[in-house]
Design a protein around this motif. Structure first.
Motif, PDB file in Angstrom:
ATOM      1  N   ARG A 151       0.829  -1.205   0.000  1.00 60.69           N
ATOM      2  CA  ARG A 151       0.000   0.000   0.000  1.00 60.69           C
ATOM      3  C   ARG A 151       0.869   1.263   0.000  1.00 60.69           C
ATOM      4  N   PRO A 156       0.373  -3.706  -6.130  1.00 61.75           N
ATOM      5  CA  PRO A 156      -0.175  -4.957  -5.608  1.00 61.75           C
ATOM      6  C   PRO A 156       0.882  -5.666  -4.756  1.00 61.75           C
ATOM      7  N   VAL A 182      -6.048  -9.486   3.660  1.00 66.11           N
ATOM      8  CA  VAL A 182      -5.896  -8.981   2.290  1.00 66.11           C
ATOM      9  C   VAL A 182      -7.088  -8.103   1.913  1.00 66.11           C
ATOM     10  N   GLY A 186      -6.796  -4.472   0.366  1.00 61.74           N
ATOM     11  CA  GLY A 186      -7.198  -4.389  -1.034  1.00 61.74           C
ATOM     12  C   GLY A 186      -8.292  -3.358  -1.267  1.00 61.74           C
ATOM     13  N   TRP A 204      -5.564  -7.040  -6.606  1.00 57.32           N
ATOM     14  CA  TRP A 204      -5.670  -7.541  -5.233  1.00 57.32           C
ATOM     15  C   TRP A 204      -6.545  -8.792  -5.162  1.00 57.32           C
TER      16      TRP A 204
END
Length: 474
Positions: A151, A156, A182, A186, A204
């Motif tokens: 992030r 990704p 995740v 994501g 993601w």
């Protein structure tokens, strides 16, 4: 004040030393069960699919979710007994501390990263036991750091995280939590801009699918993915101490860490995204529900909240050397050299001070040594907390710590016996043809055994009482 990138090495060495010589790390009877299961795997060259350790559920379906941890424990035990197991776990603790301190330097100055790591370690101190969850903690740290750094770098997650997931899934069932994490990371990537980033959503989502596939690369396949959910569905799970809520009658390290986090947010007015707040609230809920989750929260929250709490972000590398945000990293190598020296010294001291099983609340060694040979293979009614050590010593217990094997109905029987319900106790003794019992003096059922006709004490010490039916055979 000069700051050094070598401080994490010194901190990791200190954690290693504390673990190696902390008596409490062997205070959980399941340590002995996991060694015994690992020995079974070595002897048979395969993983168990049925119970081979109790007599009450012998042959019933059972899978060793933590088979790789148990195999590593058995190998360490073969190399140097209990000392080998302690060194194995000490190394896992040291690696986790080093990884966390290094990764936090991506967002924090080195000294602050070390301070946060110390608090994180204190949060998990209550779970510092020689059990598989601790061998899986380095994988947890790598996985969460990889998600957080993805992030920060607005990319990704790296495909190199997928082998970490496979390793984690073979070490411990907590890998399912890593897959769930995740989702909020994501979603944050998708909604980080004014319009949803569908390219990020696809990336993601594909990573999550690949992570699920990677988690099933175990001897048990898809069963590994569902086993943790079966465990969580047990009604009597809270009868086990580690699945109970924490006791806040005494100040907890996690409480101090939470207050420090709230203070940092209020003083600096940092804006935290909805999805990171959901991670925070989720971890708080899990930690307040089950004390065992303090360890997980101590690793997840610093990594998940580091970027929004820092003054700015840096493009870090989850598998390389993180870069500090503020100031130059010091060139003083003394902390690192001192840490490496401490690692070597305490390893030598540990090897020179042989750790062996001894009498304790979970390990009634002397009592088991007084069991006549003629009784060793006959049905026994045992205190649940003795079961794992009995398996390690070659006995087949009535019950042990594997809640996923015994399930609610049988656990309810154990609760009734320990309450004690005299009628249930005597009915169990007769219906299962129990030849001897081994119970803790603090177990209320011990007082009932003193009054059951045809039973007498064979042996008693501060940790265990053995009762036998009729006249014991020498």
């Amino acid at each position: 004040m000069q700051q050094s990138k070598h401080m994490p090495i010194a901190l990791a060495a200190l954690a290693y030393a504390v673990f190696l010589f902390s008596p409490s790390v062997l205070n959980d009877g399941d340590t002995w069960l996991h060694i015994a299961v690992g020995r079974w795997i070595l002897e048979h060259g395969t993983v168990p699919v049925t119970d081979a350790f109790s007599y009450t559920f012998a042959g019933a379906p059972w899978r060793a979710q933590e088979w790789l941890s148990e195999l590593l424990m058995a190998l360490a035990w073969r190399l140097d007994g209990v000392d080998g197991v302690l060194i194995l776990y000490g190394a896992a603790v040291a690696l986790t501390v080093w990884l966390l301190a290094r990764h936090l330097q991506t967002w924090f100055p080195p000294l602050l990263a070390v301070i946060v790591t110390i608090y994180a370690s204190l949060c998990g101190a209550g779970s510092a036991l020689a059990r598989p969850h601790l061998l899986a903690v380095p994988a947890l740290e790598l996985w969460v750091a990889g998600l957080a750094l993805a992030r920060t770098r607005e990319r990704p997650p790296s495909p190199w995280l997928l082998p970490v997931m496979t390793l984690w899934a073979n070490l411990h069932g907590s890998f399912v939590f890593g897959l769930l994490l995740v989702v909020p990371f994501g979603l944050e990537a998708v909604f980080a801009t004014k319009t949803p980033d569908w390219h990020a959503a696809r990336s993601w989502a594909l990573f999550l699918a690949a992570g699920i596939a990677a988690s099933m690369l175990t001897p048990y396949g898809w069963h590994s993915l569902v086993m943790p959910f079966h465990l969580m569905r047990l009604q009597h799970l809270t009868a086990i101490s580690e699945w109970q809520s924490p006791d806040f009658n005494m100040i907890q390290p996690a409480e101090i860490a939470l207050f420090a986090l709230l203070l940092a947010c209020l003083l600096h007015g940092r804006r935290i995204s909805l999805f990171r707040l959901l991670i925070l609230l989720g971890m708080l809920h899990m930690s307040l529900q089950h004390v065992r989750h303090f360890l997980v929260a101590g690793i997840v929250l610093p990594l998940a909240l580091a970027e929004p709490l820092s003054r700015g972000g840096v493009r870090g590398d989850a598998f390389g050397a993180p870069v500090a945000i503020h100031g130059a990293v010091g060139r003083n190598r003394l902390p690192g050299l001192a840490g490496l020296g401490l690692l070597a010294l305490v390893t030598v001291l540990r090897l020179g001070t042989a750790a062996v099983p001894h009498d304790g609340p979970m390990s009634p060694l002397s009592a088991l040594q007084h069991v006549p040979a003629a009784l060793r293979t006959k049905p026994v009614l045992n205190d649940c907390m003795f079961g794992s050590f009995m398996i390690y010593e070659g006995f087949r217990p009535f019950v042990d710590g594997r809640a996923e094997l015994y399930r609610d109905k049988f656990i309810e029987l154990i609760i009734d016996i320990d309450r004690p319900d005299s009628a249930v106790l005597q009915r169990t003794l007769a219906s299962r043809d129990i030849a001897w019992t081994i119970l803790s003096p603090s177990n209320p059922a011990s007082a009932v055994m003193d009054m059951v006709p045809g039973w007498k004490r064979l042996y008693a010490d501060e940790y265990a009482i053995i009762y036998v039916r009729g006249t014991p055979t020498s």
